[in-house]
Write a protein that holds these residues in place. Sequence first.
Motif, mmCIF file in Angstrom:
data_model
loop_
_atom_site.group_PDB
_atom_site.id
_atom_site.type_symbol
_atom_site.label_atom_id
_atom_site.label_comp_id
_atom_site.label_asym_id
_atom_site.label_seq_id
_atom_site.Cartn_x
_atom_site.Cartn_y
_atom_site.Cartn_z
ATOM 1 N N GLY A 152 7.690 -4.244 -8.148
ATOM 2 C CA GLY A 152 8.974 -3.891 -7.728
ATOM 3 C C GLY A 152 9.150 -3.158 -6.355
ATOM 4 O O GLY A 152 9.919 -2.192 -6.107
ATOM 5 N N TYR A 153 8.206 -3.594 -5.380
ATOM 6 C CA TYR A 153 8.152 -2.937 -4.175
ATOM 7 C C TYR A 153 9.566 -3.034 -3.215
ATOM 8 O O TYR A 153 9.873 -2.004 -2.674
ATOM 9 N N LEU A 154 10.200 -4.214 -3.535
ATOM 10 C CA LEU A 154 11.598 -4.167 -2.885
ATOM 11 C C LEU A 154 12.607 -3.562 -3.815
ATOM 12 O O LEU A 154 12.388 -3.916 -5.018
ATOM 13 N N PRO A 155 13.596 -3.185 -3.156
ATOM 14 C CA PRO A 155 14.042 -2.582 -2.007
ATOM 15 C C PRO A 155 13.083 -1.776 -1.483
ATOM 16 O O PRO A 155 12.579 -0.676 -2.086
ATOM 17 N N LYS A 246 0.792 3.583 13.861
ATOM 18 C CA LYS A 246 1.360 4.882 13.956
ATOM 19 C C LYS A 246 2.965 4.979 13.865
ATOM 20 O O LYS A 246 3.543 5.704 13.346
ATOM 21 N N PHE A 247 3.513 3.845 14.175
ATOM 22 C CA PHE A 247 4.962 3.618 13.956
ATOM 23 C C PHE A 247 5.578 3.558 12.698
ATOM 24 O O PHE A 247 6.499 3.879 12.409
ATOM 25 N N SER A 248 4.606 2.575 11.967
ATOM 26 C CA SER A 248 4.977 2.543 10.522
ATOM 27 C C SER A 248 3.946 1.929 9.689
ATOM 28 O O SER A 248 2.909 1.108 10.176
ATOM 29 N N ASP A 249 3.934 1.974 8.349
ATOM 30 C CA ASP A 249 2.859 1.169 7.441
ATOM 31 C C ASP A 249 3.398 0.022 6.992
ATOM 32 O O ASP A 249 2.815 -0.519 6.152
ATOM 33 N N THR A 250 4.558 -0.287 7.381
ATOM 34 C CA THR A 250 5.070 -1.151 6.851
ATOM 35 C C THR A 250 5.490 -2.576 7.947
ATOM 36 O O THR A 250 5.876 -2.226 9.003
ATOM 37 N N ALA A 251 4.949 -3.861 7.413
ATOM 38 C CA ALA A 251 5.293 -4.962 8.311
ATOM 39 C C ALA A 251 5.837 -6.125 7.552
ATOM 40 O O ALA A 251 5.700 -6.157 6.577
ATOM 41 N N GLN A 307 -4.943 -6.366 7.405
ATOM 42 C CA GLN A 307 -6.068 -5.457 7.412
ATOM 43 C C GLN A 307 -5.600 -3.924 8.069
ATOM 44 O O GLN A 307 -6.260 -2.998 7.660
ATOM 45 N N ASN A 308 -4.282 -3.997 8.462
ATOM 46 C CA ASN A 308 -3.848 -2.695 9.256
ATOM 47 C C ASN A 308 -2.667 -2.328 8.540
ATOM 48 O O ASN A 308 -2.254 -1.021 9.147
ATOM 49 N N PHE A 309 -1.982 -2.848 7.687
ATOM 50 C CA PHE A 309 -0.835 -2.381 6.908
ATOM 51 C C PHE A 309 -1.012 -2.268 5.578
ATOM 52 O O PHE A 309 -1.274 -3.469 4.930
ATOM 53 N N LYS A 310 -0.214 -1.114 4.977
ATOM 54 C CA LYS A 310 -0.349 -0.963 3.525
ATOM 55 C C LYS A 310 0.602 -2.135 2.642
ATOM 56 O O LYS A 310 0.278 -2.502 1.745
ATOM 57 N N ASN A 311 1.832 -2.135 3.529
ATOM 58 C CA ASN A 311 2.972 -2.806 2.856
ATOM 59 C C ASN A 311 3.259 -3.896 3.777
ATOM 60 O O ASN A 311 3.857 -3.734 5.009
ATOM 61 N N VAL A 312 3.000 -5.090 3.251
ATOM 62 C CA VAL A 312 3.588 -6.195 4.080
ATOM 63 C C VAL A 312 4.710 -7.092 3.329
ATOM 64 O O VAL A 312 4.451 -7.331 2.061
ATOM 65 N N HIS A 332 -2.513 -7.326 0.631
ATOM 66 C CA HIS A 332 -1.218 -6.177 1.123
ATOM 67 C C HIS A 332 0.030 -6.786 1.093
ATOM 68 O O HIS A 332 1.072 -6.166 1.401
ATOM 69 N N ILE A 333 0.205 -8.146 0.845
ATOM 70 C CA ILE A 333 1.484 -8.727 0.762
ATOM 71 C C ILE A 333 2.184 -8.480 -0.321
ATOM 72 O O ILE A 333 1.699 -8.904 -1.607
ATOM 73 N N LYS A 334 3.240 -7.542 -0.453
ATOM 74 C CA LYS A 334 3.950 -6.960 -1.468
ATOM 75 C C LYS A 334 5.052 -7.910 -2.026
ATOM 76 O O LYS A 334 5.583 -7.857 -3.075
#
Length: 990
Positions: A152-155, A246-251, A307-312, A332-334
């Motif tokens: 249930g990552y989204l929204p 640094k900008f965000s952990d979400t991609a 590799q660099n983002f927790k939430n994709v 990490h593709i949620k």
Amino acid sequence: MKNRKLRSLLISLGVIIGLLIIVAGAATVVIRSLLAAGIVSQSDITSTLVLGSKYFIAIGIVLLLIIVLLIVFWKRESKFQFWLKWESLIVFLVTIVVSMTSMIFGPMQGLMNANNAGTSINSISKELSNDGNQLTQQISSEGTTLLQNTKGYLPIKAKKVNVFGWASTSPFYGGTGSGSGNTSKNIDIYQSLKDAGFTTNQKLYNFYHNYRKSRPSSGSILGADWTLPEPKGSQYSKSLINQTKKFSDTAIVVLSRSGGEGNDLPTDMRNMAANQTYHGRKDDFNKGQSYLEIDNPEKEMLKLVNQNFKNVIVVVNSANSMELGWLKNYSHIKAALWMAGTGAQGFEALGKILKGEINPSGRTTDTYVYNLKNTPTYNNFGSYYYSGQEAAYVHETENIFVGYKYWETRYLNNQKGYRQHVQYPFGYGLSYTTFKQSMSKLNVNKSSGEISFNVTVKNTGRRSGKDVVQVYYTAPYYNGGIEKSATNLLDFAKTKNLKPGESQTIKFSFNRAEMSSYDEKDGGHYVLDRGEYQIQIKNNSHSVIATRNYNLSKKITYNTLLGDSGTTSNQFQYAENDGSNFTYLSRKNNFANYKEATKAPSANTKLKSNLLKTATLAQNYKNTNSSGSMPSQNQNNNLVLSDLRGKSYNNSKWNKLINQMSVSDMGKLITYGGYQTFPIRSIGKIGTHDFDGPAGFNSLFASVTSKLNTTSFPTEVMLASTWSKQLAKKYGEQVGKEGKQANISGWYGPAMNLHRSAFGGRNFEYFSEDPKLSGFMASNEISGAKKYGVYSYIKHFAMNEQETNRFYIKKDGSISGLMTWNTEQAIREAYLKPFRMAVENGGASAAMTSYSMIGNRWSGANKQLLQNILRKEWGFKGLTETDYFAGGFLNANESILNGGDLMLSTLGNAQVTDTSNPKVVKAMRRASHNILYTVANSNAYAKGHYHKGQSVLWNYQQTLIRYIIVVAVILLLLQILVVFLYRRKYVKKS
């Protein structure tokens, strides 16, 4: 004296030849611009020049005569020389004016009408435009499909997001060609995210924008560039990656794929067709890799992001179903969303969905498989030519087993095998909430065969949302008997927006005949075999929610299917065998013949010789035998077309009206059907505008485009993925309203061929792999548009499931069509079903035929298709039109003699000949009747009565006539000036 006369002679000749060069030069510029725009082809120009040669001959004869006179009489006295030179110039100018006027109001009139449509269409109001934009956003909101949502990552709660993928800066809003839309006033992905309150990483955007500012030409009728401009992983600097972290952990990752008219998508990016180009790096794609797989730079980018983002979050922006198995490869593709072409404003939904303001409720319109090479169509889709014969073909050997009908049948009771191949079933889609669907018992009317039941849908989750109820049936199958799929979509409905805990009950009703199968035995008919029929509600084509059984004790045969006007009989058995003895896929013994049926055709495949000789190709056409008496035309019955508005198709006044037309009138009406219907003075018929295309009105002509501000709607795939009949109806109504305001009467849409293969170039402008979903969406669009007087051209009728060799240029420069071979059962149950629904449920009164040849018979001149099926069996009342009349194998005589009516021609290359033959003239009368019946009941005649004698000229023609009058006055004044100068110079002296 001699030198002066010689100099005068040379100057006179120079002036006249100079004028001719200017006229020729201007014509060349116009012709080149038309060719460059793809509005006309070289064969169009050639045929028009041939037809217009008599006008050029007149100019040439006059010029030659003047030159001869000037040379012969150049020694005569000054008075004679004065008259000769000046009168020669005036006569030459008059000849040019008369010839060009005759050309413009003759063979060029169709093109002039289309190219100057901007003078007689209107811009739609700001209020109506806003309604269109709102509807576009609603369709995209309900059509966006949630494919994955781990835990249930989204929204999402994040306020800042990094947007990866070059495609994010240039996504696809639709496709290319006639089905494209005007996206100049679009809302892009970044604007959507901003409007929803997200902040995007400007440095990352600048990186992509600096890498490449615009997308290569993704496709045109003449060719396509399949380059995917994606930076390699090594091109992302370490500092940029550190900044994004640094900008965000979400991609958010955006991947796009396009399609377009004239080209199918490449199945091998290393070995593309001649009209396809690729300007990317050679190592971007591996050998044998298709356009619908992710390429190596995309893999590198996905690895980098993972590799660099927790939430994709992945956004798949493609109308063609891609291979998406790689979604499982990145931990990490949620979440993943599918957004087909959104139209100009549809991406506004993306930000709202990610934020949770909108709960996604879309469902897939196709089956998503892990490996497209394993689909039964793969080896029999593309470019194939008969050995030693210049003819292209395709064997649709999968038979009725298109899309999910193959996968659900092949792996019936084999869950492991199914999951190995199918990633997302047909009709699949997730939600931010949960629903429970319960099905009542069946209510059966034994005498009528009507079956009804209720489905109650309850929102059992914590968010408001919409659900889709999908109804399928399974018919009893007997091994080796009539081919049947293990499951078939029967009906569907979308709920209202249900609040948590809220329920809605939906009633479904259908006749058991809708579960029948076509049986070619004993002349052909539909049958219900005895046995148990399962009626199920499902989450998708694979996941069953509830089942109710209906038992039939004995077989039922239907000689007339419910809704039809005429009896059923075999029409296409001739199209089952080209003499090469290929095999059709059969369910017998669980597809025991799969390997043999789905193998690629041999390079030595040959067409049975008599099938090429009897094919409906222009070179095979011979004037039909003359028979009967010649109809009486040019009568004075004092009728105008508006007198027939609302009258039945069989009203006796139609004959009286058509009696008023000359053969020439009927010829013009039939010939000049390119983006218009032609004005006919003798019956007070005004001209009407017919515009492309399935994503809303558009035009290839610059003079129209500059004024046309109609809505650029989402693609038909996006509309179909809403699974909402109500939205389809609203879509059609909006098209109808815009047509009424803009003075457009005909709409080249909707298109409803099937997604036979994921690689179909025009899949974006077709709804689905399923005929029922396609038919329901199309019929609702059509009835909606018809409500406001717009007649919809259902297209491409029929069997236009691939673009490759749709028409191809032969060695001698002529054009030929694609011979498509399939079984009568598959043609009827799959490929014709959406069209049948469009006619019988949607009330369609116009149809555009395809370039395709069903077997060896061109659809535009196929008696079985246009007369026996469309008119006699389905009861169609209206006009049929060819696809763009490109010459070659297309023949106007052959078309009208076999049930065609209108030629999609802007030039004079589609003329009906042999008009001294009563049989041909009678066919012209029938074609004229069909065209006039459709137009009389359109918005063109909704406002009032058009009287005989009232001008039927287009606005630009009235302007041209004023210019011609001005030119005539100038020439008259020039003649007066010549007389005055002569009198002053010679008469006074004498």
